[in-house]
Enzyme design. Structure first.
Site, PDB file in Angstrom:
ATOM      1  N   CYS A   1     -42.685  -2.310  17.992  1.00 35.92           N
ATOM      2  CA  CYS A   1     -43.113  -2.118  19.406  1.00 35.92           C
ATOM      3  C   CYS A   1     -43.367  -0.918  19.580  1.00 35.92           C
ATOM      4  O   CYS A   1     -42.516   0.156  19.472  1.00 35.92           O
ATOM      5  CB  CYS A   1     -41.825  -2.123  20.410  1.00 35.92           C
ATOM      6  SG  CYS A   1     -42.126  -1.478  21.978  1.00 35.92           S
TER       7      CYS A   1
ATOM      8  N   ASP B   1       0.669  -1.175   0.534  1.00 33.33           N
ATOM      9  CA  ASP B   1       0.291   0.472  -0.408  1.00 33.33           C
ATOM     10  C   ASP B   1       0.930   0.770   0.083  1.00 33.33           C
ATOM     11  O   ASP B   1       0.723   2.368  -0.563  1.00 33.33           O
ATOM     12  CB  ASP B   1      -1.163  -0.333   1.368  1.00 33.33           C
ATOM     13  CG  ASP B   1      -2.544  -0.878   1.166  1.00 33.33           C
ATOM     14  OD1 ASP B   1      -2.301  -1.581  -0.068  1.00 33.33           O
ATOM     15  OD2 ASP B   1      -3.147  -1.294   1.648  1.00 33.33           O
TER      16      ASP B   1
ATOM     17  N   GLU C   1     -13.936 -29.233 -14.975  1.00 31.86           N
ATOM     18  CA  GLU C   1     -13.024 -27.838 -13.178  1.00 31.86           C
ATOM     19  C   GLU C   1     -14.832 -27.500 -12.994  1.00 31.86           C
ATOM     20  O   GLU C   1     -15.665 -28.253 -12.632  1.00 31.86           O
ATOM     21  CB  GLU C   1     -13.491 -26.913 -14.859  1.00 31.86           C
ATOM     22  CG  GLU C   1     -11.973 -26.791 -15.222  1.00 31.86           C
ATOM     23  CD  GLU C   1     -12.255 -25.997 -16.586  1.00 31.86           C
ATOM     24  OE1 GLU C   1     -13.319 -25.385 -16.982  1.00 31.86           O
ATOM     25  OE2 GLU C   1     -11.639 -25.640 -17.064  1.00 31.86           O
TER      26      GLU C   1
ATOM     27  N   CYS D   1     -44.392  -6.897  23.823  1.00 33.93           N
ATOM     28  CA  CYS D   1     -42.511  -6.502  23.317  1.00 33.93           C
ATOM     29  C   CYS D   1     -42.157  -7.100  24.152  1.00 33.93           C
ATOM     30  O   CYS D   1     -43.057  -7.366  25.874  1.00 33.93           O
ATOM     31  CB  CYS D   1     -42.282  -5.429  23.527  1.00 33.93           C
ATOM     32  SG  CYS D   1     -41.024  -4.891  22.935  1.00 33.93           S
TER      33      CYS D   1
ATOM     34  N   CYS E   1     -40.099  -4.906  26.610  1.00 30.47           N
ATOM     35  CA  CYS E   1     -40.515  -3.654  27.382  1.00 30.47           C
ATOM     36  C   CYS E   1     -42.498  -4.156  27.686  1.00 30.47           C
ATOM     37  O   CYS E   1     -42.794  -3.367  29.106  1.00 30.47           O
ATOM     38  CB  CYS E   1     -40.649  -2.683  26.633  1.00 30.47           C
ATOM     39  SG  CYS E   1     -41.895  -1.892  25.335  1.00 30.47           S
TER      40      CYS E   1
ATOM     41  N   ASP F   1     -19.745 -19.975  -9.629  1.00 29.03           N
ATOM     42  CA  ASP F   1     -20.970 -19.372  -9.775  1.00 29.03           C
ATOM     43  C   ASP F   1     -20.833 -17.947  -9.395  1.00 29.03           C
ATOM     44  O   ASP F   1     -20.732 -17.292  -8.757  1.00 29.03           O
ATOM     45  CB  ASP F   1     -21.995 -20.076  -8.033  1.00 29.03           C
ATOM     46  CG  ASP F   1     -23.369 -19.668  -8.789  1.00 29.03           C
ATOM     47  OD1 ASP F   1     -24.042 -19.625  -9.634  1.00 29.03           O
ATOM     48  OD2 ASP F   1     -24.317 -19.488  -7.527  1.00 29.03           O
TER      49      ASP F   1
ATOM     50  N   TYR G   1     -11.940 -19.839 -17.604  1.00 27.29           N
ATOM     51  CA  TYR G   1     -11.807 -21.197 -18.360  1.00 27.29           C
ATOM     52  C   TYR G   1     -11.561 -21.259 -19.501  1.00 27.29           C
ATOM     53  O   TYR G   1     -12.455 -22.606 -19.820  1.00 27.29           O
ATOM     54  CB  TYR G   1     -13.594 -21.491 -17.489  1.00 27.29           C
ATOM     55  CG  TYR G   1     -14.090 -20.737 -17.872  1.00 27.29           C
ATOM     56  CD1 TYR G   1     -14.683 -20.704 -19.445  1.00 27.29           C
ATOM     57  CD2 TYR G   1     -14.767 -19.970 -16.626  1.00 27.29           C
ATOM     58  CE1 TYR G   1     -15.913 -19.881 -19.397  1.00 27.29           C
ATOM     59  CE2 TYR G   1     -16.000 -19.467 -17.086  1.00 27.29           C
ATOM     60  CZ  TYR G   1     -16.320 -19.270 -18.502  1.00 27.29           C
ATOM     61  OH  TYR G   1     -17.359 -18.977 -18.429  1.00 27.29           O
TER      62      TYR G   1
ATOM     63  N   LYS H   1     -17.118 -25.158 -11.714  1.00 29.00           N
ATOM     64  CA  LYS H   1     -18.696 -24.362 -11.777  1.00 29.00           C
ATOM     65  C   LYS H   1     -18.928 -23.945 -10.898  1.00 29.00           C
ATOM     66  O   LYS H   1     -19.533 -23.176 -10.494  1.00 29.00           O
ATOM     67  CB  LYS H   1     -20.002 -25.443 -13.206  1.00 29.00           C
ATOM     68  CG  LYS H   1     -20.693 -24.455 -13.589  1.00 29.00           C
ATOM     69  CD  LYS H   1     -21.635 -25.125 -13.667  1.00 29.00           C
ATOM     70  CE  LYS H   1     -22.545 -23.944 -14.777  1.00 29.00           C
ATOM     71  NZ  LYS H   1     -23.498 -23.388 -13.988  1.00 29.00           N
TER      72      LYS H   1
ATOM     73  N   CYS I   1     -38.338   1.722  25.428  1.00 30.95           N
ATOM     74  CA  CYS I   1     -38.143   0.724  25.086  1.00 30.95           C
ATOM     75  C   CYS I   1     -35.892   0.295  24.956  1.00 30.95           C
ATOM     76  O   CYS I   1     -35.576   0.903  24.184  1.00 30.95           O
ATOM     77  CB  CYS I   1     -38.772  -0.304  24.214  1.00 30.95           C
ATOM     78  SG  CYS I   1     -38.656  -1.406  23.227  1.00 30.95           S
TER      79      CYS I   1
ATOM     80  N   LYS J   1     -24.924 -29.795 -11.931  1.00 27.72           N
ATOM     81  CA  LYS J   1     -25.551 -29.004 -11.226  1.00 27.72           C
ATOM     82  C   LYS J   1     -25.524 -29.907  -9.569  1.00 27.72           C
ATOM     83  O   LYS J   1     -26.212 -31.085 -10.086  1.00 27.72           O
ATOM     84  CB  LYS J   1     -26.657 -28.858 -11.752  1.00 27.72           C
ATOM     85  CG  LYS J   1     -26.243 -28.331 -12.791  1.00 27.72           C
ATOM     86  CD  LYS J   1     -25.980 -26.816 -12.807  1.00 27.72           C
ATOM     87  CE  LYS J   1     -26.932 -25.618 -12.610  1.00 27.72           C
ATOM     88  NZ  LYS J   1     -27.277 -24.356 -13.020  1.00 27.72           N
TER      89      LYS J   1
ATOM     90  N   LYS K   1     -15.534 -31.643 -19.721  1.00 31.60           N
ATOM     91  CA  LYS K   1     -15.338 -30.648 -20.675  1.00 31.60           C
ATOM     92  C   LYS K   1     -14.333 -32.002 -21.787  1.00 31.60           C
ATOM     93  O   LYS K   1     -13.490 -32.287 -21.125  1.00 31.60           O
ATOM     94  CB  LYS K   1     -14.866 -29.553 -21.244  1.00 31.60           C
ATOM     95  CG  LYS K   1     -14.608 -28.357 -20.377  1.00 31.60           C
ATOM     96  CD  LYS K   1     -14.079 -26.634 -20.685  1.00 31.60           C
ATOM     97  CE  LYS K   1     -14.982 -26.118 -19.647  1.00 31.60           C
ATOM     98  NZ  LYS K   1     -14.064 -24.738 -19.477  1.00 31.60           N
TER      99      LYS K   1
ATOM    100  N   SER L   1     -22.986 -21.470 -24.232  1.00 35.69           N
ATOM    101  CA  SER L   1     -24.239 -21.849 -22.258  1.00 35.69           C
ATOM    102  C   SER L   1     -23.752 -23.443 -22.260  1.00 35.69           C
ATOM    103  O   SER L   1     -22.902 -24.106 -23.513  1.00 35.69           O
ATOM    104  CB  SER L   1     -25.343 -21.545 -22.029  1.00 35.69           C
ATOM    105  OG  SER L   1     -26.129 -21.982 -23.036  1.00 35.69           O
TER     106      SER L   1
END
Ligand code: IVH
Length: 679
Positions: free
Chosen positions: A435, A38, A113, A417, A420, A117, A236, A115, A441, A323, A299, A83
């Site tokens: 409440c 940094d 591999e 409540c 209280c 998300d 990938y 998958k 309270c 899946k 694959k 896809s």
């Protein structure tokens, strides 16, 4: 430092910081501490502001973000973004394998591999530099999100080595690590609770899962905000006219040498048995990963086999996703208890017999509100199913009523409540019970004070939550105004308080009298008035009295103030208790008007000129523009008249204003014209 030295130092810092980034992200073997990193980054940032002509295209300061995009450019993909077909069982995978073997009679292998998300991304590189990052979109074209993607540290801006193709695309998945997801949602929840949102509203506003969080983040307008989201990325697939290697696995290995983050968890498998073993392993091990996966991708490894198999319209025939099922557990709901929030909102909680689910022991789950319990007919002692489907907080998804005892009764929601004893109310249109005893309270009193002293509000850090609870218990304070009446002798006599800690508290309270008006406005805790809304109100109305006196229409005129907020502000000022409290804060010397010094002209370029600002702008908000006019000695008017010098016109500007300006010969200028005028 002369310009030659600055240039040399900038170049050397860029090189060294990029190398350290590579060691940290790709090799996971940092050789310097985060602090040292940094420090070097800060030095580079400073030099770059002094010598902007020497900023390098692969400078690591780009990761900090700063570019603002109002709309994303559409980019047509060079290769369609396909896809994957899904599978859920071994039979599905067997079918996939058989289909391939029928059309191919050479030997081949698979790569398994994880998958990931998240959201798919395509990165284009030219001569080793990242030139474009495009989302999947509809598969044919996506959005150019380059500025945002550059903030992700594991994506190289410049590649290592020399043997990469001159032009190529690499695809992968952007995701939000679980740690970032949890901390972002935690911070967001605390903010929303503070603002008086109930559990239902909070649930709507939190990110549902890390995937949504990643998708939302890469579409943000300001890259500096994206940088705070701490996204990560695994690549990938490498796409280029002529592949470097003959197999997918080897190509990705090469990509990792160029500096890309490629998953270490991938495995070459020579048959289905090995694929099944990989799946079984990760179905269990996925709980220990620092990010979410929703399955496994299988694959075909060899490119020549992939080529023969080809693709359908939507997905390749050489790959398939397997899946995982959502994780469920069955356990007993021992007891339903209730929490009282800072605004009196009641949240029912399921206290479960501890059960192990997806890597953690689950003991509690939110039951949201009375309707949720009634609709699902959830009862104490029931066997319930809890599920963690991407979400971190488990939810009760079903009840097994078959084992209920003969005398089991529907759950009776509390009427009073638990803290209280006041009778609860439920406002029309709201899902939660409240409440109403806000003055007495205990969790509501301490909650309001804790919000008041918090860092972004009055920043009295010598007052921790425990101390506040003690003060409330001992009757020293009942509301935020009481803090300013606290005396040394009252505090020192409490157990555990010494001279220094007492002085620290009193000094912290005294110092808070200098906190600017917009933060005081946030601190007093008007429902739905968060940090940003408080700023907008302060800028628009300039002092507390003006806000209190404003009717609904005037409130709605302020930027970003909608009806719910306007009504909440009005309700706050209608309460006599609140008015008494505000008067006491005024007498105590808190800042209840905008610091006009901060708005004193910085230049007199616009002296004698008056402006009307109308419409929506792309670089500044309307109030920011108004501030700029005043800072430069100009005057802001609300309506166009003969004395108006300029009408600064944004998008969606009212046509009447424009007509009037033209009729009165008032110059109509754009946002850019205005910026040119003041710079
Ligand atoms: S390969 C042509 N590999 O899953 C093949 N996809 O529908 C393209 N995903 O949103 C996909 N991890 O972004 C591949 N290891 C992985 C993946 C992966 C996640 C995502 C991908 C897409 C979806 C597939």
């Amino acid at each position: 430092m002369n310009s030659e030295e600055a240039k040399a130092r900038i170049n050397s810092l860029v090189k060294s910081l990029n190398h350290h980034n590579y060691l940290y992200y790709q090799q996971a073997q940092p050789t310097i501490s985060d602090y040292e990193f940094d420090q070097l980054l800060a030095e580079l940032q400073l030099l770059e502001t002094q010598w902007p002509e020497f900023v390098q295209p692969d400078s690591p300061t780009i990761r900090v973000g700063g570019e603002v995009t109002r709309s994303f450019q559409t980019v047509v993909h060079d290769f369609p973004f396909m896809s994957l077909a899904n599978s859920y069982s071994r039979e599905d995978l067997e079918e996939f394998d058989q289909r391939i073997r029928k059309s191919i009679n050479q030997s081949f292998s698979y790569v398994c591999e994880l998958k990931f998300d998240g959201v798919a991304i395509g990165l284009k590189y030219e001569n080793g530099f990242l030139v474009k990052a495009v989302t999947r979109g509809d598969g044919v074209q996506g959005d150019d999100v380059t500025a945002n993607i550059k903030t992700i540290r594991s994506i190289p801006l410049k590649l290592q080595g020399e043997d990469y193709p001159e032009k190529f695309e690499i695809r992968g998945e952007i995701f939000m690590p679980l740690k970032s997801f949890e901390s972002i949602n935690k911070a967001r929840r605390a903010e929303l609770e503070d603002l008086g949102y109930d559990e239902e509203q909070i649930a709507e506003k939190l990110f549902k899962n890390p995937r949504n969080a990643a998708a939302g983040s890469i579409k943000m307008q300001e890259s500096s905000e994206v940088a705070k989201r701490k996204l990560d990325c695994y690549m990938y697939a490498l796409l280029s006219e002529n592949h470097q290697s003959e197999s997918h696995y080897d190509n990705l290995k090469q990509a990792s040498d160029w500096g890309f983050q490629v998953s270490n968890y991938s495995k070459q498998c020579s048959n289905l048995e090995e694929v099944y073993a990989f799946i079984d392993k990760w179905d269990v091990e996925r709980d220990n990963l620092p990010f979410e996966i929703d399955g496994i991708v299988v694959k075909v490894n060899e490119y020549n086999v992939q080529k023969v198999l080809g693709s359908t319209a939507k997905s390749p025939r050489w790959a398939i996703a397997y899946k995982f099922k959502a994780r469920q557990a069955k356990t007993t709901l021992d007891k339903i208890t209730y929490q009282v929030g800072r605004t009196g909102s009641i949240t029912p909680v399921a206290n479960l017999r501890p059960v192990f689910l997806a890597g953690t022991t689950v003991k509690r789950a939110s039951l949201h509100n009375a309707d949720f319990i009634a609709e699902m007919d959830i009862r104490e002692s029931d066997l319930v199913y809890v599920e963690k489907g991407g979400e971190i907080i488990p939810k009760v998804v079903a009840v097994d009523a078959s084992t209920r005892g003969l005398f089991s009764q529907p759950h009776q929601y509390i009427t009073h409540c638990p803290e209280c004893g006041a009778e609860l109310i439920r406002k029309e249109g709201e899902a939660n019970h409240y409440c109403p005893n806000d003055a007495h309270c205990p969790p509501q009193i301490t909650g309001r004070i804790a919000h008041f002293v918090s860092r972004k509000a009055m920043d009295i850090n010598s007052l921790g939550e425990k101390t506040i609870e003690l003060f409330v218990q001992d009757g020293l304070v009942n509301n935020v105004a009481d803090l300013y009446d606290l005396q040394y002798d009252q505090i020192i006599q409490l157990e555990g308080f010494k001279e220094q800690s007492t002085r620290n508290i009193l000094e912290g309270i005294e110092a808070s009298k200098q906190i600017p008006f917009e933060r005081v406005l946030f601190a007093i805790g008007i429902r739905y008035v968060g940090e940003t809304v408080a700023k907008k109100l302060a800028l628009h109305f300039r002092n507390l009295d003006a806000i209190g006196a404003a009717d609904i229409n005037s409130l709605l005129e302020a930027e970003e103030i909608g009806e719910i907020i306007a009504k909440s502000v009005q309700d706050f000022f209608k309460s006599n208790d609140n008015l008494v409290l505000l008067n006491r804060l005024k007498s105590a010397g808190l800042q209840l008007h905008l610091d006009e010094n901060a708005y004193k002209p910085k230049s007199n370029i616009l002296e004698g000129k008056s402006f009307v600002v109308s419409g929506v702008f792309s670089l500044f908000s309307r109030d920011e523009l108004k501030k700029k006019i005043e800072e430069n000695g100009g005057k802001v008017l609300s309506g166009v008249s003969a004395s108006t010098s300029y009408l600064v016109a944004g998008e969606k500007m009212g046509p009447e204003k424009k007509k009037k300006a033209e009729k009165l010969n008032v110059d109509v200028i754009s946002e850019q014209d205005f910026i040119d005028m003041i710079s």
